[in-house]
Design a protein around this motif. Structure first.
Motif, PDB file in Angstrom:
ATOM      1  N   VAL A   1      54.879  -4.876 -39.937  1.00 39.29           N
ATOM      2  CA  VAL A   1      54.298  -5.909 -40.800  1.00 39.29           C
ATOM      3  C   VAL A   1      54.889  -7.256 -40.422  1.00 39.29           C
ATOM      4  CG1 VAL A   1      53.901  -4.349 -42.737  1.00 39.29           C
ATOM      5  CG2 VAL A   1      56.073  -5.565 -42.594  1.00 39.29           C
ATOM      6  N   ARG A   2      54.231  -8.323 -40.854  1.00 33.62           N
ATOM      7  CA  ARG A   2      54.754  -9.662 -40.591  1.00 33.62           C
ATOM      8  C   ARG A   2      56.116  -9.837 -41.254  1.00 33.62           C
ATOM      9  NH1 ARG A   2      51.625 -14.236 -42.513  1.00 33.62           N
ATOM     10  NH2 ARG A   2      51.278 -12.970 -44.350  1.00 33.62           N
ATOM     11  N   GLU A   3      56.921 -10.725 -40.691  1.00 36.46           N
ATOM     12  CA  GLU A   3      58.266 -10.943 -41.224  1.00 36.46           C
ATOM     13  C   GLU A   3      58.227 -11.393 -42.679  1.00 36.46           C
ATOM     14  OE1 GLU A   3      62.329 -13.547 -40.332  1.00 36.46           O
ATOM     15  OE2 GLU A   3      60.653 -13.597 -38.917  1.00 36.46           O
ATOM     16  N   SER A   4      57.279 -12.267 -43.010  1.00 40.04           N
ATOM     17  CA  SER A   4      57.169 -12.747 -44.391  1.00 40.04           C
ATOM     18  C   SER A   4      56.801 -11.605 -45.338  1.00 40.04           C
ATOM     19  CB  SER A   4      56.128 -13.862 -44.482  1.00 40.04           C
ATOM     20  OG  SER A   4      54.854 -13.403 -44.053  1.00 40.04           O
ATOM     21  N   THR A   5      55.944 -10.676 -44.856  1.00 39.20           N
ATOM     22  CA  THR A   5      55.583  -9.517 -45.672  1.00 39.20           C
ATOM     23  C   THR A   5      56.795  -8.621 -45.873  1.00 39.20           C
ATOM     24  OG1 THR A   5      53.322  -9.576 -44.804  1.00 39.20           O
ATOM     25  CG2 THR A   5      54.043  -7.517 -45.838  1.00 39.20           C
ATOM     26  N   TRP A   6      57.561  -8.423 -44.793  1.00 36.88           N
ATOM     27  CA  TRP A   6      58.760  -7.587 -44.886  1.00 36.88           C
ATOM     28  C   TRP A   6      59.746  -8.182 -45.883  1.00 36.88           C
ATOM     29  CZ3 TRP A   6      64.018  -7.839 -44.204  1.00 36.88           C
ATOM     30  CH2 TRP A   6      64.695  -6.620 -44.071  1.00 36.88           C
ATOM     31  N   ARG A   7      59.898  -9.495 -45.867  1.00 36.42           N
ATOM     32  CA  ARG A   7      60.826 -10.152 -46.794  1.00 36.42           C
ATOM     33  C   ARG A   7      60.358  -9.975 -48.236  1.00 36.42           C
ATOM     34  NH1 ARG A   7      61.206 -14.433 -42.818  1.00 36.42           N
ATOM     35  NH2 ARG A   7      59.627 -15.579 -43.989  1.00 36.42           N
ATOM     36  N   SER A   8      59.054 -10.049 -48.451  1.00 36.47           N
ATOM     37  CA  SER A   8      58.547  -9.860 -49.813  1.00 36.47           C
ATOM     38  C   SER A   8      58.773  -8.417 -50.263  1.00 36.47           C
ATOM     39  CB  SER A   8      57.061 -10.231 -49.898  1.00 36.47           C
ATOM     40  OG  SER A   8      56.260  -9.326 -49.169  1.00 36.47           O
TER      41      SER A   8
ATOM     42  N   LYS B   1      41.720 -24.873 -34.739  1.00 31.81           N
ATOM     43  CA  LYS B   1      42.184 -23.490 -34.638  1.00 31.81           C
ATOM     44  C   LYS B   1      43.288 -23.263 -35.682  1.00 31.81           C
ATOM     45  CE  LYS B   1      42.502 -22.017 -30.458  1.00 31.81           C
ATOM     46  NZ  LYS B   1      43.019 -21.803 -29.077  1.00 31.81           N
ATOM     47  N   VAL B   2      43.126 -22.210 -36.469  1.00 32.30           N
ATOM     48  CA  VAL B   2      44.108 -21.859 -37.494  1.00 32.30           C
ATOM     49  C   VAL B   2      44.867 -20.627 -36.996  1.00 32.30           C
ATOM     50  CG1 VAL B   2      44.472 -21.285 -39.918  1.00 32.30           C
ATOM     51  CG2 VAL B   2      42.522 -22.710 -39.257  1.00 32.30           C
ATOM     52  N   THR B   3      46.150 -20.801 -36.680  1.00 36.32           N
ATOM     53  CA  THR B   3      46.914 -19.702 -36.062  1.00 36.32           C
ATOM     54  C   THR B   3      48.242 -19.408 -36.746  1.00 36.32           C
ATOM     55  OG1 THR B   3      48.048 -21.190 -34.519  1.00 36.32           O
ATOM     56  CG2 THR B   3      45.953 -20.253 -33.797  1.00 36.32           C
ATOM     57  N   ARG B   4      48.667 -20.268 -37.677  1.00 38.59           N
ATOM     58  CA  ARG B   4      49.989 -20.059 -38.280  1.00 38.59           C
ATOM     59  C   ARG B   4      50.003 -20.545 -39.727  1.00 38.59           C
ATOM     60  NH1 ARG B   4      49.991 -24.371 -35.347  1.00 38.59           N
ATOM     61  NH2 ARG B   4      50.207 -23.184 -33.433  1.00 38.59           N
ATOM     62  N   THR B   5      51.046 -20.160 -40.433  1.00 38.37           N
ATOM     63  CA  THR B   5      51.232 -20.608 -41.809  1.00 38.37           C
ATOM     64  C   THR B   5      52.689 -20.987 -42.011  1.00 38.37           C
ATOM     65  OG1 THR B   5      50.908 -19.983 -44.135  1.00 38.37           O
ATOM     66  CG2 THR B   5      51.668 -18.266 -42.663  1.00 38.37           C
TER      67      THR B   5
ATOM     68  N   THR C   1      49.239 -16.087 -39.464  1.00 40.04           N
ATOM     69  CA  THR C   1      48.444 -16.281 -40.670  1.00 40.04           C
ATOM     70  C   THR C   1      48.501 -15.047 -41.549  1.00 40.04           C
ATOM     71  OG1 THR C   1      46.488 -15.557 -39.464  1.00 40.04           O
ATOM     72  CG2 THR C   1      46.855 -17.932 -39.621  1.00 40.04           C
ATOM     73  N   LYS C   2      47.972 -15.168 -42.758  1.00 37.77           N
ATOM     74  CA  LYS C   2      48.068 -14.113 -43.765  1.00 37.77           C
ATOM     75  C   LYS C   2      47.519 -12.780 -43.275  1.00 37.77           C
ATOM     76  CE  LYS C   2      46.849 -13.176 -48.591  1.00 37.77           C
ATOM     77  NZ  LYS C   2      46.120 -13.658 -49.786  1.00 37.77           N
ATOM     78  N   THR C   3      46.388 -12.806 -42.584  1.00 35.76           N
ATOM     79  CA  THR C   3      45.754 -11.587 -42.068  1.00 35.76           C
ATOM     80  C   THR C   3      45.277 -11.846 -40.643  1.00 35.76           C
ATOM     81  OG1 THR C   3      43.566 -12.245 -42.889  1.00 35.76           O
ATOM     82  CG2 THR C   3      44.948 -10.925 -44.362  1.00 35.76           C
ATOM     83  N   GLU C   4      44.822 -10.786 -39.969  1.00 35.21           N
ATOM     84  CA  GLU C   4      44.293 -10.957 -38.613  1.00 35.21           C
ATOM     85  C   GLU C   4      43.066 -11.860 -38.620  1.00 35.21           C
ATOM     86  OE1 GLU C   4      43.610  -7.289 -36.626  1.00 35.21           O
ATOM     87  OE2 GLU C   4      45.680  -6.608 -36.792  1.00 35.21           O
ATOM     88  N   THR C   5      42.220 -11.703 -39.634  1.00 40.84           N
ATOM     89  CA  THR C   5      41.033 -12.558 -39.718  1.00 40.84           C
ATOM     90  C   THR C   5      41.411 -13.981 -40.126  1.00 40.84           C
ATOM     91  OG1 THR C   5      40.706 -11.708 -41.969  1.00 40.84           O
ATOM     92  CG2 THR C   5      39.396 -10.719 -40.228  1.00 40.84           C
ATOM     93  N   GLY C   6      42.650 -14.159 -40.603  1.00 41.65           N
ATOM     94  CA  GLY C   6      43.127 -15.506 -40.941  1.00 41.65           C
ATOM     95  C   GLY C   6      43.262 -16.378 -39.713  1.00 41.65           C
ATOM     96  N   THR C   7      43.501 -15.756 -38.549  1.00 43.63           N
ATOM     97  CA  THR C   7      43.532 -16.499 -37.287  1.00 43.63           C
ATOM     98  C   THR C   7      42.093 -16.742 -36.859  1.00 43.63           C
ATOM     99  OG1 THR C   7      45.628 -15.471 -36.659  1.00 43.63           O
ATOM    100  CG2 THR C   7      44.314 -16.449 -34.900  1.00 43.63           C
ATOM    101  N   ARG C   8      41.693 -17.999 -36.854  1.00 40.53           N
ATOM    102  CA  ARG C   8      40.277 -18.309 -36.668  1.00 40.53           C
ATOM    103  C   ARG C   8      40.102 -19.724 -36.119  1.00 40.53           C
ATOM    104  NH1 ARG C   8      42.285 -18.884 -41.661  1.00 40.53           N
ATOM    105  NH2 ARG C   8      41.560 -20.520 -43.073  1.00 40.53           N
ATOM    106  N   THR C   9      38.917 -20.013 -35.636  1.00 41.30           N
ATOM    107  CA  THR C   9      38.547 -21.368 -35.202  1.00 41.30           C
ATOM    108  C   THR C   9      37.378 -21.818 -36.056  1.00 41.30           C
ATOM    109  OG1 THR C   9      39.278 -20.963 -32.933  1.00 41.30           O
ATOM    110  CG2 THR C   9      37.744 -22.784 -33.285  1.00 41.30           C
ATOM    111  N   ILE C  10      37.494 -22.995 -36.648  1.00 38.96           N
ATOM    112  CA  ILE C  10      36.437 -23.496 -37.524  1.00 38.96           C
ATOM    113  C   ILE C  10      35.876 -24.807 -36.980  1.00 38.96           C
ATOM    114  CG2 ILE C  10      37.363 -22.371 -39.579  1.00 38.96           C
ATOM    115  CD1 ILE C  10      38.576 -24.983 -40.433  1.00 38.96           C
ATOM    116  N   GLN C  11      34.590 -24.996 -37.212  1.00 37.42           N
ATOM    117  CA  GLN C  11      33.918 -26.239 -36.840  1.00 37.42           C
ATOM    118  C   GLN C  11      34.120 -27.256 -37.953  1.00 37.42           C
ATOM    119  OE1 GLN C  11      32.038 -26.656 -33.821  1.00 37.42           O
ATOM    120  NE2 GLN C  11      32.271 -28.807 -34.398  1.00 37.42           N
TER     121      GLN C  11
END
Length: 387
Positions: free
Chosen positions: A87-94, A240-244, A257-267
């Motif tokens: 899991v992501r480090e932030s998830t592990w910490r929670s 491009k949204v790749t981090r939080t 990002t929060k989820t895999e789909t959270g990594t995205r490119t938006i117009q």
């Protein structure tokens, strides 16, 4: 090697004080020493009845030596050996926070093999009423329903692994009752309120680009704070949204990002792309929205939250949450005709159905409008056919 006594093989005996004891082998230690479970009864018949029930309960079960560890010991092992790299480090910490603050103080010292569904239910009930470490001015010691649910999901997953590892017979979280989802109501800025807020932020040179970008993209707070110039495709107006970014133990950290789909490119809307292009000309450092005092760092999400509250107060608007700016964007996008699938991708949702479920208050009105349109269309056909 010592001869292994088969699991499920039971025996009864009369103890000195006139009490009958039943014993069953439920597994073996690493050195082949049997692991026993016991039942007791005032009469031989009562003891045998309990023993037969236990034999059925443990049929085909072979527990290991680790079944004697405490829940605290198992959760530490589960976190470090099973979750650390999955899991992501932030998830592990929670997860770690839930374990240390909520589960260990209540059930941590109990052996994992002897924790019952009733034990877990009592813990949930206690956490609901008294689980908050520091008293809240409104909620007192009560823990949020969502937190109790999170504790349950974590413990359920950890105990499922314990079953697979032959540490326990069954998952004691099964059969418990947890609070229903009770999320705070969404507060959406109306057209008039949004216009008023935009007028106020436009006068704030330090923050206007930040909040304009938020209101035209619906990014999560950590996502907008984590934008770098390398994420901005100026030629095509894309982002491009790749981090939080989040604050942990007093320090800013950033990761996926929060989820895999959270990594995205938006117009981006042309107006937003132009603002960022103009901002880029005078930028310092790698962050699109840098820390006001330390430009080598991203802006602190807590600072953004506080400034939003101040601007809302200046605009004489309701004191909404930062996430409600995201809800405001999504609601206005849907009512303006953006389809759910496209909006889902912009928001970084898992799928369009989640978006529709989240914004039921909007889609219900949209369905009513759609039904009126279809009804009018059908009526027109009937009228034309009758002519």
């Amino acid at each position: 090697m010592a001869k292994r006594r088969p699991s499920g093989d039971g025996m009864v005996r009369l103890k000195k004080k006139g009490q009958w004891e039943g014993r069953i082998v439920v597994g073996h230690k690493d050195d082949s020493t049997p692991i026993y479970r016991y039942v007791y009864g005032k009469t031989q018949k009562e003891c045998l009845s309990k023993l037969h029930a236990m034999i059925e309960q443990y049929r085909d079960v072979e527990l290991t030596e680790q079944s004697n560890i405490t829940l605290s010991e198992w959760l530490d092992k589960w976190l470090n050996d099973y979750m650390k790299f999955t899991v992501r480090e932030s998830t592990w910490r929670s997860y770690k926070t839930y374990v240390e603050n909520h589960i260990k103080p209540y059930l941590g010292d109990k052996q994992i093999a002897f924790i019952t569904t009733a034990d877990v239910q009592k813990m949930y009930n206690y956490l609901k009423e008294f689980g908050r470490k520091e008293e809240h001015p409104v909620h007192g010691k009560k823990l949020a329903d969502s937190t109790v649910r999170s504790v349950h999901m974590l413990l359920h997953e950890a105990m499922d692994v314990a079953v697979r590892e032959h540490l326990i017979l069954k998952n004691p979280t099964n059969g418990t009752t947890i609070p229903k989802c009770n999320y705070p109501p969404k507060q959406i800025l109306t057209d008039a309120q949004l216009k008023k807020f935009m007028q106020v932020i436009d006068k704030d040179e330090l923050w206007r680009d930040f909040f304009y970008t938020e209101l035209t993209t619906g990014l999560r707070r950590g996502e907008i704070c984590g934008l770098r110039w390398e994420d901005f495709d100026e030629a095509n107006g894309r982002l491009k949204v790749t981090r939080t970014v989040q604050k942990q133990n007093g320090n800013l950290t950033w990761g996926d990002t929060k989820t895999e789909t959270g990594t995205r490119t938006i117009q981006l809307p042309p107006s937003t792309a132009k603002r960022l292009s103009d901002r880029h000309k005078n930028s310092v450092g790698e962050w699109i929205f840098p820390n006001l005092y330390k430009p080598e760092l991203p802006i602190n999400p807590n600072t953004a939250y506080k400034r939003m509250k101040e601007l809302l107060k200046i605009a004489e608007l309701p004191s909404i949450r930062f996430h409600d700016l995201r809800h405001t964007f999504a609601t206005h996008a849907l009512t303006s005709g953006v389809d759910a699938k496209t909006l889902s991708r912009i928001l970084g949702h898992t799928n369009a159905s989640f978006t529709l479920d989240t914004y039921t208050h909007v889609t219900t009105d949209m369905q009513k409008r759609a039904s009126n349109i279809v009804g009018g269309f059908v009526n027109n056909l009937i009228i034309r056919d009758g002519e």
